[in-house]
Structures are given as C-alpha cells and as structure tokens.
Design an enzyme around this catalytic site. Structure first.
Site, PDB file in Angstrom:
ATOM      1  N   CYS A  73      -6.117   3.163  19.815  1.00  0.00           N
ATOM      2  CA  CYS A  73      -7.423   2.801  20.348  1.00  0.00           C
ATOM      3  C   CYS A  73      -7.333   1.475  21.088  1.00  0.00           C
ATOM      4  O   CYS A  73      -6.437   0.678  20.855  1.00  0.00           O
ATOM      5  CB  CYS A  73      -8.495   2.675  19.270  1.00  0.00           C
ATOM      6  SG  CYS A  73      -8.631   4.107  18.225  1.00  0.00           S
ATOM      7  N   ARG A 105      -4.039   3.636  25.508  1.00  0.00           N
ATOM      8  CA  ARG A 105      -3.994   3.496  24.044  1.00  0.00           C
ATOM      9  C   ARG A 105      -4.696   4.650  23.329  1.00  0.00           C
ATOM     10  O   ARG A 105      -4.750   4.688  22.089  1.00  0.00           O
ATOM     11  CB  ARG A 105      -4.639   2.180  23.618  1.00  0.00           C
ATOM     12  CG  ARG A 105      -3.985   0.962  24.223  1.00  0.00           C
ATOM     13  CD  ARG A 105      -4.713  -0.289  23.823  1.00  0.00           C
ATOM     14  NE  ARG A 105      -4.563  -0.559  22.410  1.00  0.00           N
ATOM     15  CZ  ARG A 105      -3.575  -1.241  21.870  1.00  0.00           C
ATOM     16  NH1 ARG A 105      -2.638  -1.736  22.641  1.00  0.00           N
ATOM     17  NH2 ARG A 105      -3.519  -1.444  20.578  1.00  0.00           N
ATOM     18  N   TRP A 159      -8.351   6.963  20.025  1.00  0.00           N
ATOM     19  CA  TRP A 159      -7.311   7.941  19.691  1.00  0.00           C
ATOM     20  C   TRP A 159      -7.576   8.279  18.227  1.00  0.00           C
ATOM     21  O   TRP A 159      -7.350   7.467  17.341  1.00  0.00           O
ATOM     22  CB  TRP A 159      -5.930   7.326  19.872  1.00  0.00           C
ATOM     23  CG  TRP A 159      -4.814   8.330  19.762  1.00  0.00           C
ATOM     24  CD1 TRP A 159      -4.305   9.112  20.755  1.00  0.00           C
ATOM     25  CD2 TRP A 159      -4.045   8.639  18.600  1.00  0.00           C
ATOM     26  NE1 TRP A 159      -3.277   9.885  20.272  1.00  0.00           N
ATOM     27  CE2 TRP A 159      -3.101   9.617  18.958  1.00  0.00           C
ATOM     28  CE3 TRP A 159      -4.073   8.186  17.269  1.00  0.00           C
ATOM     29  CZ2 TRP A 159      -2.187  10.147  18.053  1.00  0.00           C
ATOM     30  CZ3 TRP A 159      -3.164   8.720  16.364  1.00  0.00           C
ATOM     31  CH2 TRP A 159      -2.229   9.688  16.767  1.00  0.00           C
ATOM     32  N   ASN A 175      -9.950  -1.040  16.289  1.00  0.00           N
ATOM     33  CA  ASN A 175      -8.622  -0.483  16.542  1.00  0.00           C
ATOM     34  C   ASN A 175      -7.822  -0.637  15.256  1.00  0.00           C
ATOM     35  O   ASN A 175      -7.778  -1.732  14.688  1.00  0.00           O
ATOM     36  CB  ASN A 175      -7.954  -1.265  17.682  1.00  0.00           C
ATOM     37  CG  ASN A 175      -6.469  -0.951  17.788  1.00  0.00           C
ATOM     38  OD1 ASN A 175      -6.054   0.177  17.552  1.00  0.00           O
ATOM     39  ND2 ASN A 175      -5.675  -1.942  18.120  1.00  0.00           N
ATOM     40  N   GLY A 176      -7.185   0.444  14.790  1.00  0.00           N
ATOM     41  CA  GLY A 176      -6.371   0.367  13.578  1.00  0.00           C
ATOM     42  C   GLY A 176      -6.808   1.399  12.562  1.00  0.00           C
ATOM     43  O   GLY A 176      -7.490   2.373  12.894  1.00  0.00           O
ATOM     44  N   GLU A 233      16.512  11.862  25.153  1.00  0.00           N
ATOM     45  CA  GLU A 233      15.492  11.257  26.008  1.00  0.00           C
ATOM     46  C   GLU A 233      15.048  12.233  27.110  1.00  0.00           C
ATOM     47  O   GLU A 233      13.861  12.352  27.390  1.00  0.00           O
ATOM     48  CB  GLU A 233      16.022   9.946  26.601  1.00  0.00           C
ATOM     49  CG  GLU A 233      15.054   9.239  27.531  1.00  0.00           C
ATOM     50  CD  GLU A 233      13.716   8.870  26.909  1.00  0.00           C
ATOM     51  OE1 GLU A 233      13.548   8.996  25.676  1.00  0.00           O
ATOM     52  OE2 GLU A 233      12.802   8.491  27.665  1.00  0.00           O
ATOM     53  N   LYS A 273      11.194  13.488  27.411  1.00  0.00           N
ATOM     54  CA  LYS A 273      10.419  13.257  28.634  1.00  0.00           C
ATOM     55  C   LYS A 273       9.832  14.572  29.132  1.00  0.00           C
ATOM     56  O   LYS A 273       8.667  14.652  29.475  1.00  0.00           O
ATOM     57  CB  LYS A 273      11.352  12.641  29.675  1.00  0.00           C
ATOM     58  CG  LYS A 273      10.840  11.594  30.564  1.00  0.00           C
ATOM     59  CD  LYS A 273      10.241  10.337  29.995  1.00  0.00           C
ATOM     60  CE  LYS A 273      10.368  10.031  28.563  1.00  0.00           C
ATOM     61  NZ  LYS A 273       9.845   8.877  28.007  1.00  0.00           N
ATOM     62  N   GLU A 304       7.015  15.968  26.668  1.00  0.00           N
ATOM     63  CA  GLU A 304       5.769  15.224  26.503  1.00  0.00           C
ATOM     64  C   GLU A 304       4.884  15.268  27.740  1.00  0.00           C
ATOM     65  O   GLU A 304       3.672  15.246  27.618  1.00  0.00           O
ATOM     66  CB  GLU A 304       6.003  13.778  26.048  1.00  0.00           C
ATOM     67  CG  GLU A 304       6.626  12.868  27.052  1.00  0.00           C
ATOM     68  CD  GLU A 304       6.834  11.452  26.519  1.00  0.00           C
ATOM     69  OE1 GLU A 304       6.038  10.980  25.711  1.00  0.00           O
ATOM     70  OE2 GLU A 304       7.834  10.831  26.930  1.00  0.00           O
ATOM     71  N   HIS A 361      25.624  26.531  15.138  1.00  0.00           N
ATOM     72  CA  HIS A 361      25.348  26.593  13.694  1.00  0.00           C
ATOM     73  C   HIS A 361      23.912  27.039  13.428  1.00  0.00           C
ATOM     74  O   HIS A 361      23.329  26.682  12.412  1.00  0.00           O
ATOM     75  CB  HIS A 361      25.652  25.236  13.047  1.00  0.00           C
ATOM     76  CG  HIS A 361      27.101  24.880  13.151  1.00  0.00           C
ATOM     77  ND1 HIS A 361      28.072  25.459  12.359  1.00  0.00           N
ATOM     78  CD2 HIS A 361      27.762  24.063  14.005  1.00  0.00           C
ATOM     79  CE1 HIS A 361      29.256  24.993  12.702  1.00  0.00           C
ATOM     80  NE2 HIS A 361      29.105  24.151  13.693  1.00  0.00           N
ATOM     81  N   LYS A 383      -0.058   5.316  24.234  1.00  0.00           N
ATOM     82  CA  LYS A 383       1.134   4.548  24.568  1.00  0.00           C
ATOM     83  C   LYS A 383       1.581   3.635  23.430  1.00  0.00           C
ATOM     84  O   LYS A 383       2.755   3.492  23.161  1.00  0.00           O
ATOM     85  CB  LYS A 383       0.883   3.710  25.820  1.00  0.00           C
ATOM     86  CG  LYS A 383       2.147   3.015  26.268  1.00  0.00           C
ATOM     87  CD  LYS A 383       2.200   2.804  27.737  1.00  0.00           C
ATOM     88  CE  LYS A 383       3.555   2.342  28.167  1.00  0.00           C
ATOM     89  NZ  LYS A 383       4.560   3.413  28.155  1.00  0.00           N
TER      90      LYS A 383
HETATM   91  C1  F6R Z   1       7.869   8.334  25.000  1.00  0.00           C
HETATM   92  C2  F6R Z   1       7.274   7.111  24.513  1.00  0.00           C
HETATM   93  C3  F6R Z   1       7.270   6.876  23.055  1.00  0.00           C
HETATM   94  C4  F6R Z   1       7.550   5.394  22.755  1.00  0.00           C
HETATM   95  C5  F6R Z   1       7.367   5.123  21.263  1.00  0.00           C
HETATM   96  C6  F6R Z   1       7.677   3.684  20.907  1.00  0.00           C
HETATM   97  O1  F6R Z   1       7.816   8.411  26.387  1.00  0.00           O
HETATM   98  O2  F6R Z   1       6.775   6.314  25.281  1.00  0.00           O
HETATM   99  O3  F6R Z   1       8.157   7.702  22.383  1.00  0.00           O
HETATM  100  O4  F6R Z   1       8.840   5.096  23.184  1.00  0.00           O
HETATM  101  O5  F6R Z   1       6.050   5.422  20.890  1.00  0.00           O
HETATM  102  O6  F6R Z   1       6.824   2.795  21.551  1.00  0.00           O
HETATM  103  P1  F6R Z   1       7.216   1.271  21.667  1.00  0.00           P
HETATM  104  O7  F6R Z   1       8.427   1.192  22.533  1.00  0.00           O
HETATM  105  O8  F6R Z   1       6.023   0.608  22.304  1.00  0.00           O
HETATM  106  O9  F6R Z   1       7.488   0.768  20.283  1.00  0.00           O
END
Ligand code: F6R
Length: 580
Positions: free
Chosen positions: A2, A27, A75, A99-100, A458, A462, A465, A481, A575
């Site tokens: 949030c 957020r 969120w 937030n939290g 990765e 990507k 998501e 396996h 994010k």
């Molecule tokens: C994927 C992505 C997330 C962040 C993860 C950690 O594209 O952005 O997997 O990498 O939530 O976030 P941070 O780096 O802010 O701790």
C-alpha cells in the site's frame, strides 16, 4: 504494501494527492481513496481499481474547500478489494490511511466489539482507527502514544482528527517520510510521490509521531521532542516521466546501458570503494524474487572465486536455524530496501555477522541498518517488474567477485559491455518476432546449469509475471527427474548455455526435450542449428549474465504486449512487498 500520502499546506489537496497516488501506484492498486478535511466536514471518496478510477470519481464530485487531506492506494491483505475495505477508514473522530499489517488486529477487534464498536470493513486498518478513537479524549498525541503501545505489527499511518486541522502520522517498521515544502508539508511512503513539490524530506524513526499544524511540524517519541535532519533527495521528478516510451518497463530496460556504464566507471578503477569482502570466509546471500535470483548469480561468481556461499530467500532465512560461522558476511539484496522479509532476515543476521546491503533506495531501512551498503544507483524504478535494478545488482556482485578474484579480461570487457548491451537492446524487431512465436503458448520452460540456471530463473520470472504465461525454470540436468513428463508437442523450452564448461551438457538436455516434442529457443555464444536462437557476444564469465538477461527482459515485455497485459502493473503484484 500500500502507499499513503498526506498533505497540509495552502493549496487544495486534490491534485497533490492524486499525483502522489499515481506515483505510489506501484505499491498496490486494487482500490484507492482520499479524505479531505476542513473545519466542518471530512469528505471521504473511495473507488475500486486503479487511481484513474478514483480520479474520475473526484472529478465528478463537488469537493469541499480545504487544504488538508490524506490518500491511499491499496494492496489487499485483510479483506477483499472492495469499496468498504478501501482506505481511508473512519471510526468516531478518527480518519486514517494505513500501510502495513496490524498483527494483533483480530484480538483487538474482538475486544473493541465487546466494548460496543461496530466495524464496517474486514480490515486491520479500521481496528487501528478504533483504537486511536478509543483513547482520544481531546488530546491526539496522548491517544497516539497509547495506541502505539497496543498496536502490534508494521504500520505507517496518516491520520486526521475531526476536532482540529492538523495532519498526524506515526510509523513502526513501515516506511514513512515527512516532506518539507514551502509553507506545505507531506507525509508519504515514498519520496517519489512528492518530488513534484519538494525534494526536502525528513526520515521518521521507529515509533515516532509527527504532528503538522499551520506553524510547521513537530516530531516526538515517548512524549519527547526528536530533532531530525532535513535531507535533500537526489531524485528528480523526471525519473517518473515516460520520456516517450509506452511503458516504464521498456523505458527502464533501455536505461540499462547508461546505468551499467555509470556504475562500472564509478568502481572499476576504485575497487577499494567497495567493501573488502576478502576478509570473510563465508558469505550468505539473501533476497526475494529477482533480488534473490541476482544473488544466485553472485553465488556462482563467488564460488568460482573460491568462497563458500550459502543462499536463501529471505522468507525462509528469517525462520531457519542458521549456523553462523566466524568470519561470515551476510549480503542483503533489495531494490526498495523495504521488503519486509529481507528486513527481518537482515535484523537476524545483524545479531551474528557483518551485513552488506546492495540496495537502490538510499533512505531505506536496509540501507540504513546494514554494516556496509553499496548503492546500485538505478534511479527510480517505476515498473513493478524489476529490470534495471536487477541488472545493477548483478553488476555489483560481479565487481565484488572481481575484487575477490581479479582476472585478465574483466576490465577490458566491462568497458565494452555498455555498447554491447545497447546493440543487444536495439534489436527490437528480433524480440518482437520471437514474441510472436511464444505469446499463444500457455507453458514455457527455461533450462540451464550453474549461472545459466540463475539466469533461467530470472528469465522465467520476468516472462510469467508480466505476460501471465505459466513458466518454470529448471536446472537442465534435473528435468528428466519428473518435469520432462510435462513436455509435449510444441512446448517452448529456452536453453541458456553460456557457460562453456557445461554448455554441451545443457545442449544434450535440450536435445532430450526436443526429441519429446519441445520447441527450442537457444541462448548462448555459439551459433547453433536451431531456428530460434539468441546469440550474445562471449565476454568475461563474471559479466556474461549482464549480456543475457536484458534479452529475456525484452522477450517478456513483447510477449506481454502481444497478450494485451498491463505491463507496468501486473495483476496481484506490488513493487515493494512490505508485508510478510
Ligand atoms: C520481480 C520483482 C520482485 C522483487 C522482489 C524483491 O520483477 O520485482 O521479485 O525483486 O519483490 O523486491 P526488493 O528488491 O525491493 O527487495
């Protein structure tokens, strides 16, 4: 997660709050709301969905005349995303945004219900409002001090009280800063929300209360005034402009060559500016999501340099029984520096070992609490899916590995890297074509060994998501396996094979899936006879991932574009994951 923002000044808060929320939308974005206040009224307007819906609603309502307000983008954690669960929440004289997570919300709710409080939502936030309201008997600071003692968990609150025209805020474990403008003040989860108005800010500490009135602001903790320095952010508002791109994800990928160049130049002839990790015999690497996958690259590079490395996702590390050997360094990787699990892992590690933060946000909790910090200097990353921050995390890990094990071609190759990266990214037509071959599929696999497996993780994250295609990454040797039973005619399998020592093994694994119907996409340095391939220049092993992952980011972007996905704000994501 949030995002919250509060304003007290001389202007009408509507545009400031909406602009702030748009910058906080990363957020969380399942619902949003504002509360505006003048001497007579508190006007609350909420809506489900993106900030643009709320903006539309505000444009169609008659808003009260005022210069004080709070706002929130959500969120969901407690209760589904609907209007009654959207913030702000009002109980009695108290209206607030949060937030939290309030961990003891259940117990407090029951207790308050017995005392006759009626709740209108399923949220923990409404419980916080009710507790403050319960203790409010005319003195807000007293009420907030009492509430802090009762509320458990992580929270940042921006609060209005019906009886005055002040803006109140408190924080405990969730990020909150106070923005200081000319005759105007802000409270917000992220400086990016207020950069249009001011770059000056104050970092609020744990359990601190800020009260903003017409004369200025006061910060207190346990009833004692706290003096805090006013800092100036280096970020500019342009960091949040799209600069002609359709999406932040593409804009941020395209920034990679310059950012890699800047960071490389800063350190390559000044390696001593990086912490001396040679003195440690054991390294733990911790992160979540992409930050963890960047860490996986680091693990491979450090191990090749002869150092023992343990790696884990933060949500596991924080609860595992970790045996700390003497001379251990714990590296915490985080773009935001506010990821709840990574913070918890860091606090645990801080009790036993030296810690090193590899972070983007300088003012963040992780940047402040680790023994050492290295900033990745990515600038603001707006797209929810990380691209440039991931790459710069890998670059720092690569430079640290070079410090451990200086080898011949590294410096030369690092100098060439930004230009090579630019050439790789310029092939947009090529990625679009590859995306055409992929976007109708519902299952994709990535395979690789060692560092190529880290890259696969990765690449796979990507893709899934942003495009919502199911995708998985496997160590190439592990597929047979069990997972190989999922391969059917046409299943797309990316094989990442940049590591010469084990390249042939991965190719054999790729052949195994091809003979079961898989459609291969090869990623490596050697030209091969497959129809679809991404050939990247061979460079120093410690740098190679930096020249592969951006191609996978481009593919993820174009596949998502083809599928009509909301690229910068994928569903269900946020994010900065500030809840456990
Ligand atoms: C994927 C992505 C997330 C962040 C993860 C950690 O594209 O952005 O997997 O990498 O939530 O976030 P941070 O780096 O802010 O701790």
């Amino acid at each position: 997660m949030c995002g919250i923002i509060g304003y007290k000044g001389k202007k009408h808060p509507k545009d400031i709050l909406i602009n702030g929320l748009k910058n906080l939308e990363y957020r969380g974005y399942d619902s949003a709301g504002v509360a505006l206040k003048n001497d007579d009224t508190i006007q609350i307007i909420k809506s489900v969905g993106k900030i643009s819906h709320l903006e539309e609603k505000l444009n169609n309502e008659k808003l009260i005349d005022c210069n004080l307000g709070i706002a929130h983008t959500r969120w969901a954690t407690h209760g589904e995303p609907n209007e009654s669960n959207a913030h702000p929440h009002r109980v009695g004289k108290i209206t607030l945004v949060h937030n939290g997570i309030i961990e003891n919300a259940g117990v407090l709710r029951e207790q308050l219900q017995k005392e006759g409080v009626k709740f209108n939502s399923n949220t923990d936030t409404e419980v916080a409002a009710a507790i403050i309201n319960k203790y409010y008997t005319g003195d807000m600071e007293k009420a907030l001090n009492k509430a802090i003692k009762e509320i458990k968990g992580s929270y940042a609150l921006a609060i209005l009280c019906e009886d005055d025209d002040k803006l109140y805020a408190i924080r405990c474990e969730s990020p909150l800063i106070l923005g200081v403008g000319k005759d105007e003040y802000f409270v917000t989860s992220d400086i990016g929300a207020i950069l249009k108005y001011t770059r000056d800010y104050v970092l609020l500490g744990e359990n601190e209360i800020v009260v903003i009135d017409n004369k200025g602001y006061k910060i207190t903790k346990d009833n004692k005034v706290v003096k805090r320095e006013v800092l100036t952010s280096k970020l500019t508002n342009e960091a949040t402009d799209l600069c002609g791109y359709d999406h932040y994800m593409m804009k941020e990928i395209m920034e990679e060559p310059v950012l890699v160049d800047n960071l490389a130049n800063k350190y390559i002839h000044n390696l001593k500016k990086l912490p001396d990790i040679k003195k440690y015999q054991h390294i733990h690497i911790i992160g979540c999501g992409s930050a963890y996958y960047a860490g996986m690259v680091g693990k491979n590079l450090f191990e090749d340099a002869g150092v023992e490395v343990e790696i884990d996702v933060a949500s596991e590390y924080r609860y595992r029984n970790i045996i700390y050997k003497p001379n251990t360094l714990v590296i915490l990787i985080s773009q935001s520096g506010e990821t709840a699990d990574t913070i918890a892992a860091m606090r645990k590690a801080n009790e036993h070992a030296d810690t090193l933060a590899i972070v983007n946000v300088d003012a963040s909790t992780i940047a402040r609490e680790c023994t050492y910090k290295v900033l990745i200097e990515a600038g603001r990353e707006v797209a929810v899916a990380t691209t440039k921050a991931y790459l710069l995390q890998v670059l720092i890990l690569s430079l640290l590995a070079y410090r451990l094990d200086p080898d011949g071609t590294y410096v030369e190759d690092l100098k060439k890297l930004p230009q090579q990266l630019k050439v790789l990214l310029d092939k947009t037509g090529f990625y679009k074509k590859l995306a055409d071959a992929i976007y109708k599929h519902e299952d994709v696999f990535f395979i690789g060994r060692k560092v190529d497996y880290a890259i696969s993780m990765e690449g796979s994250l990507k893709l899934k998501e942003v495009s919502y295609i199911h995708s998985d990454a496997y160590q190439a040797g592990e597929l047979k396996h069990g997972t190989i039973s999922l391969i059917k005619d046409g299943t797309i399998v990316f094989a990442i094979a940049t590591d010469d020592d084990i390249r042939d093994k991965t190719i054999s694994n790729l052949e195994e899936v091809i003979s079961r119907g898989a459609y291969p996409i090869y990623v490596g340095n050697e030209d091969v006879a497959y129809d679809h391939k991404i050939i990247v220049p061979r460079i120093n092993k410690k740098l190679q991932p930096i020249l592969v992952v951006p191609a996978l980011q481009m593919i993820a972007y174009f596949v998502a574009l083809k599928r009509g996905c909301d690229i910068d704000k994928p569903k269900n994501l946020a994010k900065s994951v500030t809840v456990e």
